[in-house]
Write a protein that holds these residues in place. Structure first.
Motif, PDB file in Angstrom:
ATOM      1  N   GLY A  96     -73.111 -48.678 -10.786  1.00  0.00           N
ATOM      2  CA  GLY A  96     -72.211 -47.996  -9.875  1.00  0.00           C
ATOM      3  C   GLY A  96     -72.673 -48.004  -8.432  1.00  0.00           C
ATOM      4  O   GLY A  96     -71.877 -47.716  -7.527  1.00  0.00           O
ATOM      5  N   ARG A  97     -73.932 -48.338  -8.193  1.00  0.00           N
ATOM      6  CA  ARG A  97     -74.425 -48.387  -6.818  1.00  0.00           C
ATOM      7  C   ARG A  97     -74.782 -49.807  -6.390  1.00  0.00           C
ATOM      8  O   ARG A  97     -74.663 -50.150  -5.220  1.00  0.00           O
ATOM      9  CB  ARG A  97     -75.668 -47.507  -6.671  1.00  0.00           C
ATOM     10  CG  ARG A  97     -75.446 -46.037  -6.953  1.00  0.00           C
ATOM     11  CD  ARG A  97     -76.648 -45.207  -6.516  1.00  0.00           C
ATOM     12  NE  ARG A  97     -77.876 -45.628  -7.168  1.00  0.00           N
ATOM     13  CZ  ARG A  97     -78.983 -45.995  -6.517  1.00  0.00           C
ATOM     14  NH1 ARG A  97     -79.000 -46.018  -5.193  1.00  0.00           N
ATOM     15  NH2 ARG A  97     -80.074 -46.352  -7.187  1.00  0.00           N
ATOM     16  N   PHE A  98     -75.211 -50.618  -7.325  1.00  0.00           N
ATOM     17  CA  PHE A  98     -75.625 -51.993  -7.024  1.00  0.00           C
ATOM     18  C   PHE A  98     -74.637 -52.966  -7.669  1.00  0.00           C
ATOM     19  O   PHE A  98     -74.162 -52.734  -8.788  1.00  0.00           O
ATOM     20  CB  PHE A  98     -77.027 -52.276  -7.559  1.00  0.00           C
ATOM     21  CG  PHE A  98     -78.138 -51.538  -6.859  1.00  0.00           C
ATOM     22  CD1 PHE A  98     -77.893 -50.552  -5.921  1.00  0.00           C
ATOM     23  CD2 PHE A  98     -79.455 -51.854  -7.143  1.00  0.00           C
ATOM     24  CE1 PHE A  98     -78.923 -49.882  -5.281  1.00  0.00           C
ATOM     25  CE2 PHE A  98     -80.508 -51.200  -6.523  1.00  0.00           C
ATOM     26  CZ  PHE A  98     -80.245 -50.209  -5.588  1.00  0.00           C
ATOM     27  N   THR A  99     -74.364 -54.055  -6.957  1.00  0.00           N
ATOM     28  CA  THR A  99     -73.496 -55.095  -7.485  1.00  0.00           C
ATOM     29  C   THR A  99     -74.138 -56.449  -7.256  1.00  0.00           C
ATOM     30  O   THR A  99     -74.491 -56.787  -6.120  1.00  0.00           O
ATOM     31  CB  THR A  99     -72.123 -55.068  -6.805  1.00  0.00           C
ATOM     32  OG1 THR A  99     -71.519 -53.779  -6.979  1.00  0.00           O
ATOM     33  CG2 THR A  99     -71.205 -56.134  -7.403  1.00  0.00           C
ATOM     34  N   ILE A 100     -74.269 -57.213  -8.321  1.00  0.00           N
ATOM     35  CA  ILE A 100     -74.826 -58.556  -8.221  1.00  0.00           C
ATOM     36  C   ILE A 100     -73.688 -59.565  -8.262  1.00  0.00           C
ATOM     37  O   ILE A 100     -72.702 -59.383  -8.986  1.00  0.00           O
ATOM     38  CB  ILE A 100     -75.847 -58.818  -9.353  1.00  0.00           C
ATOM     39  CG1 ILE A 100     -76.615 -60.116  -9.106  1.00  0.00           C
ATOM     40  CG2 ILE A 100     -75.183 -58.804 -10.719  1.00  0.00           C
ATOM     41  CD1 ILE A 100     -77.803 -60.306 -10.058  1.00  0.00           C
ATOM     42  N   SER A 101     -73.829 -60.606  -7.460  1.00  0.00           N
ATOM     43  CA  SER A 101     -72.815 -61.665  -7.435  1.00  0.00           C
ATOM     44  C   SER A 101     -73.492 -62.966  -7.039  1.00  0.00           C
ATOM     45  O   SER A 101     -74.646 -62.962  -6.609  1.00  0.00           O
ATOM     46  CB  SER A 101     -71.693 -61.320  -6.456  1.00  0.00           C
ATOM     47  OG  SER A 101     -72.204 -61.193  -5.129  1.00  0.00           O
ATOM     48  N   ARG A 102     -72.768 -64.060  -7.185  1.00  0.00           N
ATOM     49  CA  ARG A 102     -73.371 -65.347  -6.817  1.00  0.00           C
ATOM     50  C   ARG A 102     -72.316 -66.301  -6.304  1.00  0.00           C
ATOM     51  O   ARG A 102     -71.141 -66.221  -6.693  1.00  0.00           O
ATOM     52  CB  ARG A 102     -74.147 -65.944  -7.981  1.00  0.00           C
ATOM     53  CG  ARG A 102     -73.337 -66.379  -9.171  1.00  0.00           C
ATOM     54  CD  ARG A 102     -74.237 -66.727 -10.355  1.00  0.00           C
ATOM     55  NE  ARG A 102     -75.111 -67.868 -10.092  1.00  0.00           N
ATOM     56  CZ  ARG A 102     -76.153 -68.193 -10.853  1.00  0.00           C
ATOM     57  NH1 ARG A 102     -76.479 -67.461 -11.908  1.00  0.00           N
ATOM     58  NH2 ARG A 102     -76.893 -69.253 -10.559  1.00  0.00           N
ATOM     59  N   ASP A 103     -72.769 -67.205  -5.458  1.00  0.00           N
ATOM     60  CA  ASP A 103     -71.938 -68.281  -4.927  1.00  0.00           C
ATOM     61  C   ASP A 103     -72.673 -69.575  -5.248  1.00  0.00           C
ATOM     62  O   ASP A 103     -73.601 -69.965  -4.527  1.00  0.00           O
ATOM     63  CB  ASP A 103     -71.739 -68.098  -3.425  1.00  0.00           C
ATOM     64  CG  ASP A 103     -70.833 -69.151  -2.833  1.00  0.00           C
ATOM     65  OD1 ASP A 103     -70.579 -70.187  -3.483  1.00  0.00           O
ATOM     66  OD2 ASP A 103     -70.365 -68.948  -1.704  1.00  0.00           O
ATOM     67  N   ASN A 104     -72.269 -70.230  -6.318  1.00  0.00           N
ATOM     68  CA  ASN A 104     -72.991 -71.425  -6.754  1.00  0.00           C
ATOM     69  C   ASN A 104     -72.790 -72.607  -5.801  1.00  0.00           C
ATOM     70  O   ASN A 104     -73.593 -73.532  -5.786  1.00  0.00           O
ATOM     71  CB  ASN A 104     -72.569 -71.810  -8.168  1.00  0.00           C
ATOM     72  CG  ASN A 104     -73.115 -70.849  -9.206  1.00  0.00           C
ATOM     73  OD1 ASN A 104     -74.087 -70.136  -8.966  1.00  0.00           O
ATOM     74  ND2 ASN A 104     -72.488 -70.799 -10.362  1.00  0.00           N
ATOM     75  N   SER A 105     -71.754 -72.585  -5.021  1.00  0.00           N
ATOM     76  CA  SER A 105     -71.556 -73.666  -4.045  1.00  0.00           C
ATOM     77  C   SER A 105     -72.618 -73.614  -2.953  1.00  0.00           C
ATOM     78  O   SER A 105     -72.924 -74.627  -2.316  1.00  0.00           O
ATOM     79  CB  SER A 105     -70.172 -73.582  -3.429  1.00  0.00           C
ATOM     80  OG  SER A 105     -70.053 -72.434  -2.607  1.00  0.00           O
ATOM     81  N   LYS A 106     -73.189 -72.432  -2.762  1.00  0.00           N
ATOM     82  CA  LYS A 106     -74.232 -72.259  -1.747  1.00  0.00           C
ATOM     83  C   LYS A 106     -75.600 -71.994  -2.365  1.00  0.00           C
ATOM     84  O   LYS A 106     -76.578 -71.835  -1.634  1.00  0.00           O
ATOM     85  CB  LYS A 106     -73.875 -71.091  -0.824  1.00  0.00           C
ATOM     86  CG  LYS A 106     -72.586 -71.271  -0.057  1.00  0.00           C
ATOM     87  CD  LYS A 106     -72.295 -70.049   0.819  1.00  0.00           C
ATOM     88  CE  LYS A 106     -71.004 -70.238   1.585  1.00  0.00           C
ATOM     89  NZ  LYS A 106     -70.686 -69.029   2.411  1.00  0.00           N
ATOM     90  N   ASN A 107     -75.657 -71.906  -3.682  1.00  0.00           N
ATOM     91  CA  ASN A 107     -76.909 -71.564  -4.382  1.00  0.00           C
ATOM     92  C   ASN A 107     -77.482 -70.246  -3.882  1.00  0.00           C
ATOM     93  O   ASN A 107     -78.691 -70.135  -3.616  1.00  0.00           O
ATOM     94  CB  ASN A 107     -77.940 -72.685  -4.234  1.00  0.00           C
ATOM     95  CG  ASN A 107     -77.556 -73.930  -5.010  1.00  0.00           C
ATOM     96  OD1 ASN A 107     -76.936 -73.850  -6.070  1.00  0.00           O
ATOM     97  ND2 ASN A 107     -77.915 -75.088  -4.494  1.00  0.00           N
ATOM     98  N   ILE A 108     -76.637 -69.265  -3.731  1.00  0.00           N
ATOM     99  CA  ILE A 108     -77.063 -67.947  -3.252  1.00  0.00           C
ATOM    100  C   ILE A 108     -76.601 -66.879  -4.242  1.00  0.00           C
ATOM    101  O   ILE A 108     -75.469 -66.915  -4.723  1.00  0.00           O
ATOM    102  CB  ILE A 108     -76.511 -67.638  -1.858  1.00  0.00           C
ATOM    103  CG1 ILE A 108     -77.075 -68.618  -0.834  1.00  0.00           C
ATOM    104  CG2 ILE A 108     -76.872 -66.204  -1.447  1.00  0.00           C
ATOM    105  CD1 ILE A 108     -76.550 -68.397   0.573  1.00  0.00           C
ATOM    106  N   VAL A 109     -77.475 -65.943  -4.494  1.00  0.00           N
ATOM    107  CA  VAL A 109     -77.156 -64.767  -5.292  1.00  0.00           C
ATOM    108  C   VAL A 109     -77.336 -63.540  -4.405  1.00  0.00           C
ATOM    109  O   VAL A 109     -78.302 -63.458  -3.640  1.00  0.00           O
ATOM    110  CB  VAL A 109     -78.053 -64.664  -6.536  1.00  0.00           C
ATOM    111  CG1 VAL A 109     -77.817 -63.356  -7.281  1.00  0.00           C
ATOM    112  CG2 VAL A 109     -77.799 -65.853  -7.456  1.00  0.00           C
ATOM    113  N   TYR A 110     -76.403 -62.621  -4.515  1.00  0.00           N
ATOM    114  CA  TYR A 110     -76.409 -61.429  -3.666  1.00  0.00           C
ATOM    115  C   TYR A 110     -76.664 -60.174  -4.506  1.00  0.00           C
ATOM    116  O   TYR A 110     -76.330 -60.118  -5.689  1.00  0.00           O
ATOM    117  CB  TYR A 110     -75.071 -61.278  -2.957  1.00  0.00           C
ATOM    118  CG  TYR A 110     -74.679 -62.451  -2.111  1.00  0.00           C
ATOM    119  CD1 TYR A 110     -73.783 -63.406  -2.583  1.00  0.00           C
ATOM    120  CD2 TYR A 110     -75.215 -62.620  -0.837  1.00  0.00           C
ATOM    121  CE1 TYR A 110     -73.413 -64.492  -1.803  1.00  0.00           C
ATOM    122  CE2 TYR A 110     -74.853 -63.699  -0.055  1.00  0.00           C
ATOM    123  CZ  TYR A 110     -73.957 -64.636  -0.549  1.00  0.00           C
ATOM    124  OH  TYR A 110     -73.611 -65.710   0.230  1.00  0.00           O
TER     125      TYR A 110
END
Length: 124
Positions: free
Chosen positions: A66-80
């Motif tokens: 509820g406070r942290f959210t993980i996501s990723r953009d594989n086109s940029k090889n970045i995880v947030y």
């Protein structure tokens, strides 16, 4: 080999937000899972969140839900890692890590590559 570089840490007041980034380079062709961990002074490294290659599967430590959210953009090889409503107890060095088999795991020892970490400090 996979190289990981974290960024986005800093000093923030309690209740504030930060977004961490984890940039991967090297042999990133495999369908790897990525985890975020953190380590506070004098404490063991603890699991924060993890995401599968497709992004369809995510898991969080209970205190981060509820406070942290993980996501990723594989086109940029970045995880947030988006963090909101930060608390002083969130102060730690935050690390991202790659599990090259793509298995979503919360266990530190099951990750194959690690970044150098980024410091997050939350003041009260």
């Amino acid at each position: 080999q996979v190289q990981l570089v974290e960024s986005g840490g800093g000093l923030v007041q309690a209740g504030g937000s930060l977004r961490l980034s984890c940039a991967a380079s090297g042999r990133t062709s495999s369908r790897y899972a990525v985890g975020w961990f953190r380590q506070a002074p004098g404490k063991e490294r603890e699991f924060v969140a993890a995401i599968s290659w497709s992004g369809a599967l995510k898991t969080y430590a209970d205190s981060m839900k509820g406070r942290f959210t993980i996501s990723r953009d594989n086109s940029k090889n970045i995880v947030y890692l988006q963090m909101i409503t930060l608390r002083p107890e969130d102060t730690a060095v935050y690390y991202c890590a790659v599990e090259r088999s793509g298995i979503l795991t919360t266990t530190v020892n099951e990750y194959d590559y690690w970044g150098q970490g980024t410091q997050v400090t939350v003041s009260s």
